[in-house]
Design a protein around this motif. Sequence first.
Motif, PDB file in Angstrom:
ATOM      1  N   LEU A  47       0.793  -1.155  -0.012  1.00 28.93           N
ATOM      2  CA  LEU A  47       0.093  -0.143   0.061  1.00 28.93           C
ATOM      3  C   LEU A  47       0.889   1.311   0.068  1.00 28.93           C
ATOM      4  O   LEU A  47       0.586   2.315  -0.736  1.00 28.93           O
ATOM      5  CB  LEU A  47      -0.796  -0.107   1.154  1.00 28.93           C
ATOM      6  CG  LEU A  47      -1.952  -1.213   1.135  1.00 28.93           C
ATOM      7  CD1 LEU A  47      -2.835  -1.075   2.682  1.00 28.93           C
ATOM      8  CD2 LEU A  47      -2.946  -0.549  -0.008  1.00 28.93           C
ATOM      9  N   LEU A  50       2.242   1.836  -3.335  1.00 29.03           N
ATOM     10  CA  LEU A  50       0.987   2.067  -4.215  1.00 29.03           C
ATOM     11  C   LEU A  50       0.959   3.799  -4.055  1.00 29.03           C
ATOM     12  O   LEU A  50       0.913   4.528  -5.296  1.00 29.03           O
ATOM     13  CB  LEU A  50      -0.256   1.715  -3.804  1.00 29.03           C
ATOM     14  CG  LEU A  50      -1.465   2.104  -4.539  1.00 29.03           C
ATOM     15  CD1 LEU A  50      -1.334   1.835  -6.162  1.00 29.03           C
ATOM     16  CD2 LEU A  50      -2.607   1.389  -3.961  1.00 29.03           C
ATOM     17  N   LEU A 104      -9.773  -3.999   2.356  1.00 30.39           N
ATOM     18  CA  LEU A 104      -8.770  -3.958   1.149  1.00 30.39           C
ATOM     19  C   LEU A 104      -9.032  -3.037   0.149  1.00 30.39           C
ATOM     20  O   LEU A 104      -8.278  -1.972  -0.413  1.00 30.39           O
ATOM     21  CB  LEU A 104      -8.450  -5.048   0.490  1.00 30.39           C
ATOM     22  CG  LEU A 104      -7.588  -6.195   1.370  1.00 30.39           C
ATOM     23  CD1 LEU A 104      -7.581  -7.602   1.017  1.00 30.39           C
ATOM     24  CD2 LEU A 104      -6.510  -5.855   1.956  1.00 30.39           C
ATOM     25  N   LEU A 105     -10.319  -2.972  -0.328  1.00 30.73           N
ATOM     26  CA  LEU A 105     -10.914  -2.046  -0.997  1.00 30.73           C
ATOM     27  C   LEU A 105     -10.722  -0.597  -0.419  1.00 30.73           C
ATOM     28  O   LEU A 105     -10.408   0.572  -1.402  1.00 30.73           O
ATOM     29  CB  LEU A 105     -12.314  -2.405  -1.509  1.00 30.73           C
ATOM     30  CG  LEU A 105     -13.080  -1.321  -2.398  1.00 30.73           C
ATOM     31  CD1 LEU A 105     -12.483  -1.393  -3.826  1.00 30.73           C
ATOM     32  CD2 LEU A 105     -14.472  -1.911  -2.790  1.00 30.73           C
ATOM     33  N   TRP A 107      -8.781   0.456   1.784  1.00 30.32           N
ATOM     34  CA  TRP A 107      -7.357   1.041   1.994  1.00 30.32           C
ATOM     35  C   TRP A 107      -6.836   1.313   0.306  1.00 30.32           C
ATOM     36  O   TRP A 107      -6.026   2.212   0.185  1.00 30.32           O
ATOM     37  CB  TRP A 107      -6.742  -0.155   2.375  1.00 30.32           C
ATOM     38  CG  TRP A 107      -6.878  -0.263   3.868  1.00 30.32           C
ATOM     39  CD1 TRP A 107      -7.250   0.735   4.635  1.00 30.32           C
ATOM     40  CD2 TRP A 107      -6.673  -1.510   4.721  1.00 30.32           C
ATOM     41  NE1 TRP A 107      -7.297   0.333   6.129  1.00 30.32           N
ATOM     42  CE2 TRP A 107      -7.119  -0.985   6.155  1.00 30.32           C
ATOM     43  CE3 TRP A 107      -6.537  -2.839   4.439  1.00 30.32           C
ATOM     44  CZ2 TRP A 107      -7.015  -2.018   7.026  1.00 30.32           C
ATOM     45  CZ3 TRP A 107      -6.413  -3.401   5.348  1.00 30.32           C
ATOM     46  CH2 TRP A 107      -6.775  -3.305   6.753  1.00 30.32           C
ATOM     47  N   LEU A 108      -7.427   0.544  -0.570  1.00 30.45           N
ATOM     48  CA  LEU A 108      -6.950   0.765  -1.870  1.00 30.45           C
ATOM     49  C   LEU A 108      -7.096   2.085  -2.324  1.00 30.45           C
ATOM     50  O   LEU A 108      -6.443   3.045  -2.905  1.00 30.45           O
ATOM     51  CB  LEU A 108      -7.343  -0.427  -2.896  1.00 30.45           C
ATOM     52  CG  LEU A 108      -6.728  -0.020  -4.247  1.00 30.45           C
ATOM     53  CD1 LEU A 108      -5.540  -0.586  -4.260  1.00 30.45           C
ATOM     54  CD2 LEU A 108      -7.666  -1.084  -5.277  1.00 30.45           C
ATOM     55  N   TYR A 111      -5.412   4.810  -0.102  1.00 31.78           N
ATOM     56  CA  TYR A 111      -3.803   5.003  -0.498  1.00 31.78           C
ATOM     57  C   TYR A 111      -3.558   5.737  -1.659  1.00 31.78           C
ATOM     58  O   TYR A 111      -2.646   6.429  -1.855  1.00 31.78           O
ATOM     59  CB  TYR A 111      -3.157   3.912  -0.313  1.00 31.78           C
ATOM     60  CG  TYR A 111      -2.761   3.359   1.231  1.00 31.78           C
ATOM     61  CD1 TYR A 111      -1.439   3.679   1.753  1.00 31.78           C
ATOM     62  CD2 TYR A 111      -3.635   2.924   2.181  1.00 31.78           C
ATOM     63  CE1 TYR A 111      -0.915   3.310   2.990  1.00 31.78           C
ATOM     64  CE2 TYR A 111      -3.325   2.582   3.450  1.00 31.78           C
ATOM     65  CZ  TYR A 111      -1.899   2.899   3.633  1.00 31.78           C
ATOM     66  OH  TYR A 111      -1.829   2.704   4.987  1.00 31.78           O
ATOM     67  N   ILE A 112      -4.552   5.546  -2.591  1.00 31.95           N
ATOM     68  CA  ILE A 112      -4.451   6.223  -4.189  1.00 31.95           C
ATOM     69  C   ILE A 112      -4.615   7.634  -3.674  1.00 31.95           C
ATOM     70  O   ILE A 112      -4.120   8.667  -4.188  1.00 31.95           O
ATOM     71  CB  ILE A 112      -5.469   5.440  -5.025  1.00 31.95           C
ATOM     72  CG1 ILE A 112      -4.985   4.258  -5.642  1.00 31.95           C
ATOM     73  CG2 ILE A 112      -5.512   6.497  -6.170  1.00 31.95           C
ATOM     74  CD1 ILE A 112      -5.940   3.424  -6.504  1.00 31.95           C
TER      75      ILE A 112
END
Length: 418
Positions: A47, A50, A104-105, A107-108, A111-112
């Motif tokens: 992450l 990313l 997870l979704l 956090w994705l 972090y983006i």
Amino acid sequence: MSVGWATLARLCLVNAAIGGLAALPVNLFNRLMTVELALPALLPGLLVALHYGVQLTRPVWGHRSDVKGGRTPFILGGMAVVGAGVLGAAWGISVAETSVPMALLVWLVSYIAIGLGIGAAGTSFLALLASASGARKGGVATTAWLFLIAGAIAASIGTGIALEPYSPARLVTVMAVVVGIALVMCVVATLGVEARAGAVVERDDTPLRVALRQTWGDPVARRFTGFVFLSILAFYLSELILEPFAGHIHGLGPEDSTKLSGGKDGAALLGMIGAGVLSQLRIGSLRVWAIAGCVISAAGLLGLGAGLALVPSTVVLGLGNGLFVVGAVGSMMQLAAAHARSTGTRMGVFGAAQAIAAGLAGLVATAMLDLTRLILPDALAYASVFTLEAVLFLAAAVMAASVMRGAEMEDATLVPGE
């Protein structure tokens, strides 16, 4: 037009806010995912990588601020996006207790958002600082970096105290307060700075593709981008392995290895302050500090790899890192500001190279360490990583000797008043 030191110091509050919010995903959220949630350590590592990868958009944000003729909206808008990402990541911690896939979704996306916001705000901040600082690039680079570190320390300590006793709900509340403080700091920091510096009159209607082609077509800018990538790769290569090295090889406990990292950071601060003060006294130059920082950092790393005394070698590494930061960041601002109409685009290109190198460094260091420990004793495995880092620093020093001479000559030609 440059502004006074008081205004420049106030503007650097933006970097303190960036440092504070950026430290939370790397430190606090990392710990919560791996310890409290018992998730694989690779997850927060990916992450974080990313959020660095997303910062490849830095040239886009820098160019947009050139086109719009103003940096402040991008600073404030970017920080708002960072804040939303930090809050989202904190909320994801509580979501993970019932549904890891949903977390997870979250956090994705979060972090983006953090990467996009830091790219927009950080690039625009450095572009504005470069335009407003006049001939004081060394001292201003020192001030900006000190504020960055101070913000990270304040956020880490403050959130640690506020989170007692810890709960996921309390985490979200504390993060909301931290984000609110950061946004207020940024509003106060940027208030009236562009108008006072005369930076709002600089506009560039060149399309992004053309602006990037022009920047990359400049041999000085192109070589300096290579130097940024190489030196930042070296700078961050030992970040994730220094404390494990202290534990595995020297038998230090967590509290002592943390103190060792603090000693390194303290030495870096001394190096920054020393280089910044000497720069203001016209002793040395940004190129000298960058070269000296690379060489001294390499000496500290070779000492660590050779089994010399741990603390002195670490202090030497930190001192070299501090000198390097002032020389490299100061030169970055100097070279970007020499092209007033494309300062943001150039700062974005340099920032993108920095982000790629920082994200890659952790992956290279940890992967290399894991592989070498399979075939070598632990001491030699760590020494191999430190040696590679030292070689990269020495290569960066050689590169800086020619690249930064060209940057200084270009700055003297294009900005005769500085």
